[in-house]
Write an enzyme that holds these catalytic residues in place. Sequence first.
Site, PDB file in Angstrom:
ATOM      1  N   LYS A   1       0.506  -1.311   0.059  1.00 41.26           N
ATOM      2  CA  LYS A   1       0.380  -0.008   0.560  1.00 41.26           C
ATOM      3  C   LYS A   1       0.744   1.364  -0.270  1.00 41.26           C
ATOM      4  CE  LYS A   1      -2.106  -0.741   3.849  1.00 41.26           C
ATOM      5  NZ  LYS A   1      -1.826  -2.096   3.781  1.00 41.26           N
TER       6      LYS A   1
ATOM      7  N   ARG B   1     -10.920   1.976   8.857  1.00 42.28           N
ATOM      8  CA  ARG B   1     -10.466  -0.348   9.845  1.00 42.28           C
ATOM      9  C   ARG B   1     -11.461  -0.177  10.078  1.00 42.28           C
ATOM     10  NH1 ARG B   1      -3.850  -0.371  11.626  1.00 42.28           N
ATOM     11  NH2 ARG B   1      -3.310   0.921   9.617  1.00 42.28           N
TER      12      ARG B   1
ATOM     13  N   ARG C   1      10.912  -7.706   5.561  1.00 43.16           N
ATOM     14  CA  ARG C   1      11.189  -6.522   5.979  1.00 43.16           C
ATOM     15  C   ARG C   1      11.346  -6.648   7.376  1.00 43.16           C
ATOM     16  NH1 ARG C   1       5.332  -2.900   5.618  1.00 43.16           N
ATOM     17  NH2 ARG C   1       4.967  -3.829   6.659  1.00 43.16           N
TER      18      ARG C   1
ATOM     19  N   ARG D   1      13.185  -5.346  12.328  1.00 43.05           N
ATOM     20  CA  ARG D   1      11.650  -5.141  13.211  1.00 43.05           C
ATOM     21  C   ARG D   1      11.670  -6.141  14.159  1.00 43.05           C
ATOM     22  NH1 ARG D   1       6.385  -2.710   9.978  1.00 43.05           N
ATOM     23  NH2 ARG D   1       8.212  -1.240   9.048  1.00 43.05           N
TER      24      ARG D   1
ATOM     25  N   ARG E   1      -1.783  -9.369  13.064  1.00 48.93           N
ATOM     26  CA  ARG E   1      -2.368  -8.705  12.313  1.00 48.93           C
ATOM     27  C   ARG E   1      -3.388  -9.023  10.670  1.00 48.93           C
ATOM     28  NH1 ARG E   1       3.867  -5.782  12.192  1.00 48.93           N
ATOM     29  NH2 ARG E   1       3.986  -4.832  14.140  1.00 48.93           N
TER      30      ARG E   1
END
Length: 192
Positions: A15, A90, A129, A135, A146
Site C-alpha cells: 500500500k 479500519r 521486511r 523489526r 495482524r
Amino acid sequence: MAQRLLIMGPQGVGKGTQAALLAEHYGIPAISTGDIFRYNLKNGTPLGKEAQGYIDKGELVPDELTNKIVEDRLGMDDAKQGWILDGYPRSASQVEALDAMLQNLDTPLSAVVALDADRTVLMERMEKRAKIEGRTDDTPEVIAKRLDVYAHETKPLLDVYGERGVLIRVDGVGEIASISKTIIDQLDALHA
C-alpha cells in the site's frame, strides 16, 4: 479531476509503495495515519497531546480522536486538490466518520483501491521486511495476528465500497510499475 482515494489491503501488500506512486502521478499527498499521528505528536499539537495521553498509558487511541486527527489533516491546504489515505478507515464506525468528514469538507470520495495478495506471500514479504528493517516485534505470530485482524475488521469494509460502485480490486503481486499502471488505468476507466 481531483482524486480522493483510499488505499486498502493487508499489511505487506504494498500500500505505501503504491500510495507514493499514485501521489506522484496525480500530484496529491499520500497520507498515512501513522504519519499523521507522528506529525501531531512531534509538533505537540493539541490533538497530538491528547493522543500522547493514551499512548503513554499503553492504550489505543480511540476512534473519536483518530477521526479528528484525520479530518484535520484532510482539511489542510495541500489536500485541497485531492489525497490518498492509507490506513484509514479500519472499522465500520470509521467509514461512517469518514463519510461525515467528506460531506463536511464537500469533497466526495473518488475511489477505493484494494490491493490483495495470498496470505503466504504476505507472510514472506513481512518477515523479509522485518529482517531488513530490524523489526524485532514483527514475529511470524504477530504478523499472522495482524493479517487476521485485517481479515475480520477491515476487509468487510470493501463490500461497503463495492456496493457504492467506487471499489477497484488489484492484485498486489507483480512488478511495482505494472501494478501502478493497472491501478491508474482502472481509476481512469471508473471516471471516464
